[in-house]
Write a protein that holds these residues in place. Structure first.
Motif, short mmCIF file in Angstrom:
data_model
loop_
_atom_site.label_atom_id
_atom_site.label_comp_id
_atom_site.label_asym_id
_atom_site.label_seq_id
_atom_site.Cartn_x
_atom_site.Cartn_y
_atom_site.Cartn_z
N PRO A 167 0.80 -1.22 0.00
CA PRO A 167 0.00 0.00 0.00
C PRO A 167 0.84 1.28 0.00
O PRO A 167 0.47 2.25 -0.63
CB PRO A 167 -0.83 -0.12 1.28
N ALA A 168 1.99 1.26 0.68
CA ALA A 168 2.79 2.48 0.79
C ALA A 168 3.24 2.97 -0.58
O ALA A 168 3.37 4.17 -0.83
CB ALA A 168 3.99 2.23 1.68
N ALA A 169 3.45 2.02 -1.47
CA ALA A 169 3.95 2.40 -2.79
C ALA A 169 2.92 3.15 -3.60
O ALA A 169 3.22 3.81 -4.57
CB ALA A 169 4.40 1.16 -3.54
N ALA A 170 1.69 3.02 -3.20
CA ALA A 170 0.64 3.68 -3.97
C ALA A 170 0.37 5.10 -3.52
O ALA A 170 -0.43 5.80 -4.12
CB ALA A 170 -0.65 2.88 -3.86
N ALA A 171 1.07 5.52 -2.48
CA ALA A 171 0.85 6.90 -2.01
C ALA A 171 1.33 7.87 -3.06
O ALA A 171 2.33 7.65 -3.70
CB ALA A 171 1.60 7.13 -0.71
N GLU A 172 0.61 8.94 -3.26
CA GLU A 172 0.98 9.91 -4.29
C GLU A 172 2.27 10.61 -3.92
O GLU A 172 2.49 10.91 -2.78
CB GLU A 172 -0.12 10.95 -4.44
#
Lengths: 455, 410
Positions: free
Chosen positions: A450-455
């Protein structure tokens, strides 16, 4: 273009693809029936989406019967194009020409980048013989065939035999042109590695230069035969020489620039490739530089004078995965089916004999060059495809000889249509049989944390 | 300037945009809303230097259409989550309600003003009022993110600001589909406005489901690009051909993907970085399309609409300071912070100018453009003040806010 192989797709996946394909056709079918006549950019946007989606899905479905993805793209274009379902009209197909420009520049760049000097050295002998035999034997034989069946060709009626010889020679040049795009398309999909793939790539890229020279020569020879007033002029060669040398010089400069960019910056390559494809192609055309040759030289320089070749190839592959689908699907939509229906007997005769002479020339050159057995058997397989280059030559010939040019071009379109459909299938079949296709799974990435999807 | 040179210019701009996407860079360079590109477009456009003339802008209408639709897809895909955090439903409802209130205030002012002081026919007055309201309803999430990241803010107010800003897109998407369905010239004359809205939203939902199914169990990045681009372009083109709202269709598609696809996180990670590279050229084209040579009554109406927007935002903030704990004591500032608008407001105006070019579309575009500049001037400063007063900005954090990781994504 998606990679070859990969995890086996289940029946459920295929069913989803088939239903999605129907939805894709259904959406555009419904829209075009509600708003039938619309010559604007709105049609173009929908058409790009349709060709991309339908091409991808059709290629996936045809994969189940062993056909190359390229055939799927073409078929999607043919079915959705102006001659069958009319989901994509003539105007839209013309509007999509910038995609062709971009695709051809990417194909040439990738083609050049695939040509390593050491690889070329390893196939140099075979390449030299093949170029000589394919360019002379096929040209002469095809000119002979054309001369023999000229009575069935509509536009040659009433020509004297001297003029017929001239037209036959021009058809011979057309017959020795190949399709760099089809070759790259199949190699990109199958990720083939081996003698047949290497030879095909090197030969076809080199044949582009050879055909340009042959065309200039034949135009010079045919002119006095066809038009009694014309004479042989060497001026064509001066212009050609300038164009070839200029193209290589410009390509080398571009290649060096690209290599420096890749080394020092190396980011946003998608945008750089778009800028090169759209911007430089037009500039090259304006300064009379052969863009295919220039991009080929640029790719060659990046691979052989720097260590940035893999990075360039990877970027082209990423960009091309979308651009090539639209390019080939547009080519499918462009196929003139009614014309093919009208001229098919002559076109089949010409294409059949061309394929036969290509095989024979391939066997002769392989024997003379003492090629490995696999090359002797399948070396010709990539040379049947024809596409944009052949059509480009027919346009040049049509402009040079307006008297019969349009008829010549129509027959060329019909013949190219057949070769475009059959050639890629033959090439993929040969690569599979030669054991050069990659059957390893392409990289499948698990879901990102999920962290990788943060803008 | 010829089309190829201009295209190259736009690609250079997209290149700059892609550099600005980097998390650290956004805190150091550029304005929150991208207003500088709007001004650049205006300066290069026919009103000032005429480097980019009107016909050239019209040539690039497909870029505008695709850019606006792509924005819809990005907003839809990222609608339900801010970073790792799910946006609470009450915050979505609050964001939509605030947008609706602001839109209603602005529309009312424009409607009455245009009815009495402009010679526009009634149908154009209604279109003008509706689109003006929609263009003012947005709060750009980039502005909130810009402040939050720059000052390292963390807390309920920062979260609320981020959530309501994000939620405002839903109102614009729905309202745009209604207005497009209502405007004359729709290609489905036999059906009602409501049914046209259903068609545009339904088109997006069907294509969203199709894309989700095609993306399947395993995520292949290269194939995913083809599927996402194909479905979004098909949706855009189909909606545009039917004179429906492409933005609403792609927003619905993105939202469907965000709800039903198991790869929603991957998809968001894939397409969010493309937003700036796609939007900066669109913002530049919007700037070049701005026409300030309008009749005086319409210019006065633009000013009145902006005043109404400020009033409505402040009213929202004041109401929230009474009802929401996080906003207590900072209602005025919070309302002011919601004034920031950006690409979505411009997109609404551009959508109208692509479909119905004319004086009304020009006025709405001018309103959206001035709204962006005004929001840039007032919004981030007001949010910083609100966050400081709420104790969510640490006093010792330097303005550059060079934190190694983001505290929360706005």
């Amino acid at each position: 273009m998606s990679g070859h192989g990969g995890p086996k797709k289940t029946i459920a996946t295929r069913a989803i693809q088939a239903v999605s394909l129907l939805v894709t056709f259904g959406v555009l079918y419904g829209v075009t029936r509600v708003t039938p006549e619309l010559e604007s950019h709105l049609g173009t946007v929908a058409a790009v989406g349709f060709l991309l989606l339908a091409g991808t899905l059709m290629s996936e479905l045809l994969e189940t019967i062993g056909l190359p993805h390229l055939s799927g793209y073409l078929l999607a274009g043919i079915i959705g194009g102006p001659h069958v379902l009319h989901l994509v009209d003539h105007h839209t197909v013309t509007e999509l020409s910038p995609v062709n420009t971009l695709a051809l520049s990417l194909i040439a760049l990738a083609g050049g980048a695939e040509l390593r000097l050491e690889t070329l050295r390893s196939v140099a002998r075979g390449l030299a013989w093949a170029t000589l035999i394919q360019s002379t034997f096929v040209l002469v034989c095809m000119a002979g065939v054309f001369f023999a069946i000229a009575g069935f060709v509509p536009f040659t009626q009433g020509m004297n035999s001297k003029a017929l010889v001239g037209v036959a020679l021009l058809w011979g040049v057309l017959a020795v042109s190949r399709s760099p795009s089809a070759c790259m398309g199949i190699l990109s999909q199958t990720r083939a590695k081996g003698p047949v793939a290497t030879f095909s790539l090197a030969f076809i890229m080199l044949s582009d230069v050879v055909v340009v020279i042959l065309l200039a020569t034949m135009l010079m020879l045919a002119r006095p035969l066809i038009t009694s007033s014309g004479g042989i002029s060497i001026e064509d060669f001066t212009v050609l020489g300038h164009e070839l040398l200029g193209s290589i010089a410009v390509g080398v400069t571009l290649g060096l620039g690209l290599a420096i960019y890749l080394r020092l910056v190396g980011r946003q390559l998608l945008l750089v490739l778009l800028a090169i494809g759209f911007g430089l192609s037009d500039t090259f055309s304006y300064i009379h530089v052969d863009s295919l040759l220039a991009f080929l030289a640029a790719g060659f320089v990046v691979t052989n004078l720097s260590d940035q070749g893999p990075k360039l190839l990877h970027s082209i592959e990423q960009t091309g995965s979308v651009v090539f689908v639209v390019f080939f699907a547009t080519a499918g939509a462009h196929l003139d089916i009614p014309l093919l229906r009208k001229l098919w007997p002559v076109a089949v005769a010409l294409c059949g004999s061309r394929a036969l002479f290509t095989v024979v020339a391939g066997r002769i050159s392989s024997r003379l060059a003492e090629d490995p057995a696999v090359l002797k058997r399948w070396g010709w397989s990539s040379l049947v495809s024809q596409a944009g280059l052949a059509l480009g030559l027919s346009v040049v010939i049509a402009k040079a000889f307006p008297g019969f040019g349009e008829g010549f071009r129509s027959l060329a379109i019909a013949a190219v249509a057949l070769n475009e459909m059959v050639g890629p299938i033959l090439f993929k079949f040969a690569l599979d049989r030669a054991g050069e296709t990659d059957r390893h799974a392409p990289e499948v990435r698990p879901s990102l944390p999920p962290a990788a999807a943060a803008e | 300037m010829n089309a190829v040179a201009f295209l190259l210019g736009l690609l250079v701009l997209a290149y700059l945009g892609s550099i600005l996407v980097g998390g650290r860079t956004i805190r150091g360079f550029g304005l929150a809303s991208g207003a500088e590109y709007l001004v650049l477009g205006f300066v290069l456009g026919p009103q000032v230097l005429s480097v980019v003339n009107r016909s050239l802008v019209e040539t690039f209408q497909p870029v505008i259409l695709v850019g606006v639709s792509w924005l819809g897809l990005v907003l839809g895909v990222s609608y339900l989550r801010v970073g790792e955090r799910r946006v609470p439903v009450p915050h979505i409802a609050l964001g939509v309600a605030m947008s609706a209130l602001v839109s209603a205030c602005v529309s009312a002012v424009v409607f009455f003003g245009a009815s009495y002081f402009s010679p526009l026919p009634r149908i154009e007055v209604i279109a003008f009022a509706a689109t003006a309201g929609m263009a003012c309803s947005e709060t750009t999430r980039h502005s909130v993110r810009w402040v939050v990241e720059r000052y390292g803010a963390k807390g309920p107010l920062a979260d609320l600001a981020a959530d309501t800003a994000r939620a405002s897109a839903l109102f614009a998407a729905l309202a745009l589909s209604v207005v497009n369905g209502w405007l004359p010239g729709a290609a489905l004359p036999g059906i009602s406005v409501f049914e046209r809205v259903l068609v545009s939203i339904g088109l997006g939902v069907v294509l969203g489901f199709t894309a989700a199914l095609l993306l399947g169990r395993e995520f292949r990045r290269d194939e995913s690009w083809g599927i996402l681009l194909g479905t979004s372009l098909l949706g855009t083109g189909a909606a545009a051909r039917l004179n429906l709202s492409p933005f609403s269709a792609t927003f619905a598609m993105g939202l469907t993907l965000a709800i039903v696809s198991r790869h929603r996180v991957d998809i968001k990670a894939m397409i969010t970085p493309t937003e700036k590279p796609v939007l900066l050229p669109v913002v530049l084209l919007a700037g070049a399309s701005v026409n300030v040579k309008l009749p005086i009554p319409l210019l006065v109406l633009v000013a009145a609409a902006l005043v109404a927007k400020i009033f409505a935002r402040v009213l929202c903030g004041s109401l929230l300071s009474v009802t929401a704990k996080a906003v207590r004591g900072v209602g005025l500032e919070f309302g002011g912070s919601m004034l920031s608008s950006g690409a979505l407001g411009l997109a609404v105006a551009l959508a109208l100018s692509v479909r119905h070019p004319g004086v009304v579309a020009d006025t709405v575009l001018l309103l959206a453009a001035v709204g962006v500049l005004l929001g840039e001037w007032l919004g981030p400063a007001a949010l910083r003040r609100a966050l400081a007063r709420a104790g969510e900005i640490k006093p010792d954090v330097p303005p550059e806010g060079a934190q190694p990781t983001l505290p929360s994504e706005a």
